[in-house]
Each structure stands twice: as C-alpha cells, then as structure tokens.
Write a protein that holds these residues in place. Structure first.
Motif, PDB file in Angstrom:
ATOM      1  N   ARG A   9       2.769  -0.564   0.639  1.00  0.00           N
ATOM      2  CA  ARG A   9       3.476   0.472  -0.123  1.00  0.00           C
ATOM      3  C   ARG A   9       3.440   1.804   0.626  1.00  0.00           C
ATOM      4  O   ARG A   9       4.443   2.510   0.726  1.00  0.00           O
ATOM      5  CB  ARG A   9       2.841   0.620  -1.496  1.00  0.00           C
ATOM      6  CG  ARG A   9       3.551   1.612  -2.424  1.00  0.00           C
ATOM      7  CD  ARG A   9       2.848   1.730  -3.773  1.00  0.00           C
ATOM      8  NE  ARG A   9       2.685   0.432  -4.416  1.00  0.00           N
ATOM      9  CZ  ARG A   9       1.519  -0.198  -4.575  1.00  0.00           C
ATOM     10  NH1 ARG A   9       0.401   0.368  -4.128  1.00  0.00           N
ATOM     11  NH2 ARG A   9       1.451  -1.367  -5.154  1.00  0.00           N
ATOM     12  N   GLN A  10       2.270   2.121   1.147  1.00  0.00           N
ATOM     13  CA  GLN A  10       2.087   3.385   1.837  1.00  0.00           C
ATOM     14  C   GLN A  10       2.926   3.482   3.103  1.00  0.00           C
ATOM     15  O   GLN A  10       3.597   4.492   3.353  1.00  0.00           O
ATOM     16  CB  GLN A  10       0.603   3.528   2.184  1.00  0.00           C
ATOM     17  CG  GLN A  10       0.221   4.816   2.857  1.00  0.00           C
ATOM     18  CD  GLN A  10      -1.291   4.992   2.862  1.00  0.00           C
ATOM     19  OE1 GLN A  10      -1.844   5.576   1.955  1.00  0.00           O
ATOM     20  NE2 GLN A  10      -1.956   4.468   3.878  1.00  0.00           N
ATOM     21  N   PHE A  20      -7.463   3.289   3.365  1.00  0.00           N
ATOM     22  CA  PHE A  20      -7.140   1.862   3.333  1.00  0.00           C
ATOM     23  C   PHE A  20      -7.264   1.217   4.716  1.00  0.00           C
ATOM     24  O   PHE A  20      -7.601   0.037   4.838  1.00  0.00           O
ATOM     25  CB  PHE A  20      -5.735   1.646   2.763  1.00  0.00           C
ATOM     26  CG  PHE A  20      -5.640   1.945   1.302  1.00  0.00           C
ATOM     27  CD1 PHE A  20      -6.321   1.175   0.367  1.00  0.00           C
ATOM     28  CD2 PHE A  20      -4.886   3.014   0.848  1.00  0.00           C
ATOM     29  CE1 PHE A  20      -6.254   1.458  -0.987  1.00  0.00           C
ATOM     30  CE2 PHE A  20      -4.807   3.305  -0.505  1.00  0.00           C
ATOM     31  CZ  PHE A  20      -5.492   2.528  -1.430  1.00  0.00           C
ATOM     32  N   PHE A  37      -5.727  -5.928  -3.167  1.00  0.00           N
ATOM     33  CA  PHE A  37      -5.849  -4.470  -3.280  1.00  0.00           C
ATOM     34  C   PHE A  37      -5.469  -3.727  -2.003  1.00  0.00           C
ATOM     35  O   PHE A  37      -4.566  -2.889  -2.014  1.00  0.00           O
ATOM     36  CB  PHE A  37      -7.288  -4.118  -3.681  1.00  0.00           C
ATOM     37  CG  PHE A  37      -7.550  -2.641  -3.778  1.00  0.00           C
ATOM     38  CD1 PHE A  37      -6.924  -1.875  -4.756  1.00  0.00           C
ATOM     39  CD2 PHE A  37      -8.404  -2.001  -2.881  1.00  0.00           C
ATOM     40  CE1 PHE A  37      -7.152  -0.503  -4.846  1.00  0.00           C
ATOM     41  CE2 PHE A  37      -8.642  -0.640  -2.960  1.00  0.00           C
ATOM     42  CZ  PHE A  37      -8.011   0.111  -3.950  1.00  0.00           C
ATOM     43  N   ILE A  38      -6.123  -4.049  -0.894  1.00  0.00           N
ATOM     44  CA  ILE A  38      -5.909  -3.262   0.320  1.00  0.00           C
ATOM     45  C   ILE A  38      -4.515  -3.463   0.893  1.00  0.00           C
ATOM     46  O   ILE A  38      -3.776  -2.499   1.129  1.00  0.00           O
ATOM     47  CB  ILE A  38      -6.972  -3.607   1.384  1.00  0.00           C
ATOM     48  CG1 ILE A  38      -8.374  -3.268   0.871  1.00  0.00           C
ATOM     49  CG2 ILE A  38      -6.691  -2.841   2.679  1.00  0.00           C
ATOM     50  CD1 ILE A  38      -9.485  -3.685   1.811  1.00  0.00           C
ATOM     51  N   ASN A  39      -4.124  -4.697   1.125  1.00  0.00           N
ATOM     52  CA  ASN A  39      -2.837  -4.959   1.770  1.00  0.00           C
ATOM     53  C   ASN A  39      -1.638  -4.468   0.953  1.00  0.00           C
ATOM     54  O   ASN A  39      -0.704  -3.889   1.523  1.00  0.00           O
ATOM     55  CB  ASN A  39      -2.698  -6.446   2.086  1.00  0.00           C
ATOM     56  CG  ASN A  39      -3.632  -6.880   3.202  1.00  0.00           C
ATOM     57  OD1 ASN A  39      -4.170  -6.056   3.935  1.00  0.00           O
ATOM     58  ND2 ASN A  39      -3.854  -8.181   3.318  1.00  0.00           N
ATOM     59  N   PRO A  40      -1.608  -4.680  -0.390  1.00  0.00           N
ATOM     60  CA  PRO A  40      -0.480  -4.134  -1.155  1.00  0.00           C
ATOM     61  C   PRO A  40      -0.377  -2.615  -1.062  1.00  0.00           C
ATOM     62  O   PRO A  40       0.729  -2.056  -0.984  1.00  0.00           O
ATOM     63  CB  PRO A  40      -0.787  -4.580  -2.588  1.00  0.00           C
ATOM     64  CG  PRO A  40      -1.613  -5.803  -2.437  1.00  0.00           C
ATOM     65  CD  PRO A  40      -2.458  -5.548  -1.224  1.00  0.00           C
ATOM     66  N   ASN A  41      -1.524  -1.935  -1.066  1.00  0.00           N
ATOM     67  CA  ASN A  41      -1.500  -0.484  -0.946  1.00  0.00           C
ATOM     68  C   ASN A  41      -1.055  -0.045   0.442  1.00  0.00           C
ATOM     69  O   ASN A  41      -0.307   0.933   0.589  1.00  0.00           O
ATOM     70  CB  ASN A  41      -2.885   0.090  -1.256  1.00  0.00           C
ATOM     71  CG  ASN A  41      -3.117   0.276  -2.740  1.00  0.00           C
ATOM     72  OD1 ASN A  41      -2.580   1.195  -3.355  1.00  0.00           O
ATOM     73  ND2 ASN A  41      -3.904  -0.600  -3.330  1.00  0.00           N
ATOM     74  N   SER A  82      -5.051  10.088   2.217  1.00  0.00           N
ATOM     75  CA  SER A  82      -4.360   8.901   1.711  1.00  0.00           C
ATOM     76  C   SER A  82      -4.206   7.798   2.756  1.00  0.00           C
ATOM     77  O   SER A  82      -4.406   6.627   2.458  1.00  0.00           O
ATOM     78  CB  SER A  82      -2.963   9.288   1.184  1.00  0.00           C
ATOM     79  OG  SER A  82      -3.060  10.103   0.037  1.00  0.00           O
TER      80      SER A  82
END
Length: 225
Positions: free
Chosen positions: A152-153, A107, A145-149, A103
């Motif tokens: 959050r992570q 990213f 896509f990448i930065n929001p994930n 996980s």
C-alpha cells in the motif's frame, strides 16, 4: 569544519550526497561495521551516546538523526534545497522529510528483522522443534501485516512519483535526500517495489546525479547503490 561520522552501508550515505549538493566544505571520518554483528563500532559512542550513524560535528556542535542533520545543513547553506515557507511545496517538503523515517522505514526494518528470524541459525537439538514455529510465525506476520502495508505504501509512492519529477514537485529538495534511503532499501528487501516503475526510474535518476556519484566515491562501500 563539518565532520560527518560515516558508517559504511548506512543512512549516512545520503548525508554525503546532501553535502555535495549544498557545496558545503566537509570531511568524512569512516567507520566499519562489526564483521559478526554488523553493528556500528564502539568508537561511535565517543561521538554520540547512542553510538549510531549518521552524526555530524561542526566545531563544538553535535547533531544526530538524519532529519535533524538535513535541517541543520540546509540552514547552514542559507536554505538551499528547501522550498519557500508558506507554499504547498514547503508543506510537501515537511511531510516527506518526516515520512521517510516515520512511515517508510518501520515496515522495511520489520521485513529485515523477520527475514533474520526465518534464517537465523539454531542449535541442532532445538532446530526441529523451534525453527518451523519461528518461520511460521514470521511468514504469517509478513503476509498478514508487513507485506500488505508495504504494498500500500509503495503503491502510494509510485503514484506520487508518476505525477512529480521530485518529491516536492519540479525541484530537488532535502525531502529527496531523506527519501532515497527508504527507496534504495526497499529495492533490496521488498518484493512489492519490483513492479513499481516510477520508483525504479526515480532511484535510477538520483543515482545518475553528479553529486550522488561523487558521494559514492567519498563514502565508499554502499550495498544499496
């Protein structure tokens, strides 16, 4: 005797840390990245068909992949740095052991790739046409896509480390060995982590450990510490 085939500036640095924590006898064979491509040298293909690091050899046994190596070495050390089976700490251990590469890293790797796309040199006669398009696509993918994930992570990780001294509670485990590389990589690649004090404190704590410091002496150049 365990031999770690160690590539500079790579995930194999955490395996040296693990070996130091476990107190297992080992030797290190050093490999340098190609100056132009930054890839591992062809000599590593002689050790494993994929030619990547980390990989260890132990007599006639060859083990690749960080998580598999961590499990192998902890087994060899009699289970040191692994919580007792059947406990919540052991369930957490299994989760974070796999979270690191399953996980956390994808990213971060995407961030690295799209940053390279944005900064890649192009022939002068196509640059005016191609470069703005490539950069536009890259920035859109990162922002939507990448930065929001990533945010959050790492918010999730920051909250977890605010409640736990180590990833599986009060004791250092193999899960911490696995998780340090994503956190170190994030500190150098992801803007989202800069406002996460618990992650920053955790990385600083790991870097202060005697075994980690010894691993840096053994491993040589390492951009993430």
């Amino acid at each position: 005797m365990i031999t770690l085939h160690h590539l500079e500036h790579s995930r194999s640095q955490r395996i040296i840390w693990l070996l130091e924590e476990l107190g297992l006898p080992y030797t290190v064979k050093h490999y340098k990245r190609d100056a132009k491509t930054y890839l591992a040298p062809p000599e590593l293909f002689k050790i494993h068909p994929l030619g990547k690091s980390p990989v260890i050899t132990d007599g006639d046994i060859t083990v690749a992949e960080s998580g598999a190596i961590v499990e192998y070495l902890i087994d060899k050390a009699g289970g040191k740095l692994r919580p007792q089976a059947g406990t919540q700490a052991h369930r957490d251990y299994t989760y974070w052991l796999h979270f690191a590469e399953g996980s956390a890293m994808p990213f971060l790797v995407m961030t690295l790739i799209f940053n390279k796309i944005e900064n890649a040199p192009l022939p002068f006669f196509v640059k005016p046409l191609v470069l703005p398009i490539a950069r536009g696509i890259s920035k859109q993918v990162k922002s939507s896509f990448i930065n929001p994930n990533l945010e959050r992570q790492f918010k999730y990780l920051n909250e977890h480390l605010g409640k736990n001294a180590w990833f599986c509670g009060d004791q250092l485990t193999g899960a911490d060995i696995m998780m340090i590389f994503p956190l170190e990589a994030a500190a150098s690649r992801a803007e989202a982590i800069k406002s996460m004090p618990n992650i920053a404190a955790y990385v600083k704590k790991v870097h202060a450990l005697p075994a980690y410091k010894k691993a840096l002496e053994v491993g040589g150049p390492y951009d993430y510490a």
